[in-house]
Scaffold this motif. Structure first.
Motif, PDB file in Angstrom:
ATOM      1  N   ASN A   1       0.840  -1.198   0.000  1.00  0.00           N
ATOM      2  CA  ASN A   1       0.000   0.000   0.000  1.00  0.00           C
ATOM      3  C   ASN A   1       0.876   1.249   0.000  1.00  0.00           C
ATOM      4  N   TRP A   2       0.548   2.197  -0.877  1.00  0.00           N
ATOM      5  CA  TRP A   2       1.210   3.496  -0.914  1.00  0.00           C
ATOM      6  C   TRP A   2       0.134   4.574  -0.866  1.00  0.00           C
ATOM      7  N   PHE A   3       0.364   5.590  -0.047  1.00  0.00           N
ATOM      8  CA  PHE A   3      -0.639   6.635   0.134  1.00  0.00           C
ATOM      9  C   PHE A   3       0.051   7.991   0.234  1.00  0.00           C
ATOM     10  N   PHE A   4      -0.448   8.964  -0.533  1.00  0.00           N
ATOM     11  CA  PHE A   4       0.078  10.330  -0.492  1.00  0.00           C
ATOM     12  C   PHE A   4      -1.090  11.297  -0.449  1.00  0.00           C
ATOM     13  N   GLN A   5      -0.985  12.330   0.399  1.00  0.00           N
ATOM     14  CA  GLN A   5      -2.034  13.339   0.495  1.00  0.00           C
ATOM     15  C   GLN A   5      -1.430  14.691   0.824  1.00  0.00           C
ATOM     16  N   SER A   6      -1.978  15.729   0.196  1.00  0.00           N
ATOM     17  CA  SER A   6      -1.553  17.098   0.476  1.00  0.00           C
ATOM     18  C   SER A   6      -2.788  17.992   0.476  1.00  0.00           C
ATOM     19  N   ASP A   7      -2.927  18.845   1.513  1.00  0.00           N
ATOM     20  CA  ASP A   7      -4.101  19.705   1.655  1.00  0.00           C
ATOM     21  C   ASP A   7      -3.669  21.154   1.878  1.00  0.00           C
ATOM     22  N   TYR A   8      -4.529  22.066   1.412  1.00  0.00           N
ATOM     23  CA  TYR A   8      -4.290  23.497   1.608  1.00  0.00           C
ATOM     24  C   TYR A   8      -5.576  24.138   2.106  1.00  0.00           C
ATOM     25  N   VAL A   9      -5.483  24.953   3.153  1.00  0.00           N
ATOM     26  CA  VAL A   9      -6.641  25.640   3.719  1.00  0.00           C
ATOM     27  C   VAL A   9      -6.333  27.122   3.812  1.00  0.00           C
ATOM     28  N   HIS A  10      -7.273  27.957   3.322  1.00  0.00           N
ATOM     29  CA  HIS A  10      -7.098  29.414   3.351  1.00  0.00           C
ATOM     30  C   HIS A  10      -8.350  30.047   3.964  1.00  0.00           C
ATOM     31  N   PRO A  11      -8.230  30.813   5.042  1.00  0.00           N
ATOM     32  CA  PRO A  11      -9.411  31.443   5.659  1.00  0.00           C
ATOM     33  C   PRO A  11     -10.062  32.462   4.733  1.00  0.00           C
ATOM     34  N   LEU A  12     -11.392  32.543   4.853  1.00  0.00           N
ATOM     35  CA  LEU A  12     -12.163  33.549   4.111  1.00  0.00           C
ATOM     36  C   LEU A  12     -12.972  34.346   5.132  1.00  0.00           C
ATOM     37  N   GLY A  13     -12.558  35.558   5.423  1.00  0.00           N
ATOM     38  CA  GLY A  13     -13.275  36.378   6.397  1.00  0.00           C
ATOM     39  C   GLY A  13     -13.214  35.777   7.786  1.00  0.00           C
ATOM     40  N   THR A  14     -14.305  35.961   8.551  1.00  0.00           N
ATOM     41  CA  THR A  14     -14.336  35.499   9.931  1.00  0.00           C
ATOM     42  C   THR A  14     -14.715  34.028  10.051  1.00  0.00           C
ATOM     43  N   ASP A  15     -15.702  33.578   9.271  1.00  0.00           N
ATOM     44  CA  ASP A  15     -16.227  32.227   9.435  1.00  0.00           C
ATOM     45  C   ASP A  15     -15.983  31.315   8.241  1.00  0.00           C
ATOM     46  N   GLY A  16     -15.472  31.839   7.140  1.00  0.00           N
ATOM     47  CA  GLY A  16     -15.348  31.021   5.945  1.00  0.00           C
ATOM     48  C   GLY A  16     -13.945  30.498   5.717  1.00  0.00           C
ATOM     49  N   LYS A  17     -13.819  29.561   4.785  1.00  0.00           N
ATOM     50  CA  LYS A  17     -12.512  29.046   4.402  1.00  0.00           C
ATOM     51  C   LYS A  17     -12.607  28.371   3.039  1.00  0.00           C
ATOM     52  N   PHE A  18     -11.455  28.326   2.381  1.00  0.00           N
ATOM     53  CA  PHE A  18     -11.302  27.650   1.090  1.00  0.00           C
ATOM     54  C   PHE A  18     -10.314  26.502   1.275  1.00  0.00           C
ATOM     55  N   GLU A  19     -10.660  25.336   0.726  1.00  0.00           N
ATOM     56  CA  GLU A  19      -9.796  24.171   0.854  1.00  0.00           C
ATOM     57  C   GLU A  19      -9.565  23.535  -0.510  1.00  0.00           C
ATOM     58  N   SER A  20      -8.396  22.953  -0.674  1.00  0.00           N
ATOM     59  CA  SER A  20      -8.088  22.179  -1.870  1.00  0.00           C
ATOM     60  C   SER A  20      -7.056  21.121  -1.494  1.00  0.00           C
ATOM     61  N   GLY A  21      -6.965  20.096  -2.309  1.00  0.00           N
ATOM     62  CA  GLY A  21      -6.019  19.047  -1.968  1.00  0.00           C
ATOM     63  C   GLY A  21      -5.893  17.998  -3.047  1.00  0.00           C
ATOM     64  N   LEU A  22      -4.863  17.160  -2.876  1.00  0.00           N
ATOM     65  CA  LEU A  22      -4.578  16.043  -3.773  1.00  0.00           C
ATOM     66  C   LEU A  22      -4.430  14.778  -2.941  1.00  0.00           C
ATOM     67  N   ARG A  23      -4.805  13.650  -3.531  1.00  0.00           N
ATOM     68  CA  ARG A  23      -4.643  12.368  -2.862  1.00  0.00           C
ATOM     69  C   ARG A  23      -4.332  11.303  -3.910  1.00  0.00           C
ATOM     70  N   SER A  24      -3.381  10.444  -3.603  1.00  0.00           N
ATOM     71  CA  SER A  24      -3.015   9.358  -4.506  1.00  0.00           C
ATOM     72  C   SER A  24      -2.811   8.092  -3.681  1.00  0.00           C
ATOM     73  N   MET A  25      -3.416   6.995  -4.124  1.00  0.00           N
ATOM     74  CA  MET A  25      -3.316   5.733  -3.401  1.00  0.00           C
ATOM     75  C   MET A  25      -3.064   4.600  -4.380  1.00  0.00           C
ATOM     76  N   THR A  26      -2.102   3.749  -4.053  1.00  0.00           N
ATOM     77  CA  THR A  26      -1.787   2.574  -4.851  1.00  0.00           C
ATOM     78  C   THR A  26      -1.808   1.353  -3.951  1.00  0.00           C
ATOM     79  N   ARG A  27      -2.481   0.302  -4.408  1.00  0.00           N
ATOM     80  CA  ARG A  27      -2.570  -0.932  -3.633  1.00  0.00           C
ATOM     81  C   ARG A  27      -2.405  -2.119  -4.566  1.00  0.00           C
ATOM     82  N   GLN A  28      -1.624  -3.110  -4.155  1.00  0.00           N
ATOM     83  CA  GLN A  28      -1.458  -4.326  -4.940  1.00  0.00           C
ATOM     84  C   GLN A  28      -1.638  -5.537  -4.035  1.00  0.00           C
TER      85      GLN A  28
END
Length: 217
Positions: A1-28
């Protein structure tokens, strides 16, 4: 099993936020299978038709974006995930290769409205995927007895679910309670089919058949 993940979070004002990310998984998974019978001479005899090795390789790559914010009494959050699936089953003894490649988009939306400071109405929708387990793809038969056996189906497709839910949340200083109702519509539902062959043998195998509607409180 191989697993990779990367996430980014950016606040928007007082209560909001923007998120994005990548994920890759390999299993044999390697699954060797042999079917033998004890002969009259006391030696084990191999049945070549059921002597094989399955190599199951699963690669799933995904990316997502999500954003949410609050506007007075309204709150909203929406997202979109894209997934590319590359799945291959290989029978090494007979050199049978079955590749399965597909791309899907999965949207999600969550809405909320504050009736009072401690009472909130919620509404959500999401699309989900349920891939068949690799054992359901194994073409080999499980001979528990001479008349009944289970056989996998390497041509199975994933199940897709559209999930709707509405809820009512009440908060107190020392706790909270959430009541909700949901509806789920699933397509490509995997069910086991029973087939009786001409020799009277009962064969059980999974297929994508029909749809499922689920309701709950």
């Amino acid at each position: 099993n191989w697993f990779f993940q990367s996430d980014y979070v950016h606040p928007l004002g007082t209560d909001g936020k923007f998120e994005s990310g990548l994920r890759s998984m390999t299993r044999q998974v390697n699954n060797e299978y042999a079917f033998e019978q004890l002969g009259a001479d006391g030696n084990w005899e191999v049945f070549p038709a059921f002597n094989n090795n399955l190599i199951y390789t699963e690669r799933i790559h995904a990316a997502y974006v999500m954003a949410g914010n609050k506007f007075n009494k309204f709150s909203v959050q929406g997202g979109l995930r894209g997934e590319y699936s590359d799945i291959k089953t290989e029978l090494t003894e007979t050199n049978e290769i079955n590749p399965r490649r597909y791309f899907n988009l999965f949207p999600s939306v969550n809405l909320g409205y504050e009736l009072t400071k401690n009472k909130t109405l919620q509404l959500s929708y999401s699309k989900r995927i349920n891939r068949p387990h690799f054992r359901e793809l194994l073409p080999f038969s499980n001979f528990s007895d001479t008349r009944n056996f289970f056989q996998g189906n390497p041509n199975l497709n994933p199940e897709y679910t559209h999930a709707f839910e509405t809820g009512y949340l009440v908060n107190w200083d020392r706790g909270s309670i959430l009541s909700s109702a949901y509806y789920r519509y699933r397509v490509g539902d995997i069910q086991r089919i029973v087939q009786v062959d001409d020799d009277g043998t009962t064969r059980i195998f999974p297929v994508n058949v029909g749809t499922t509607n689920s309701y709950g409180l």
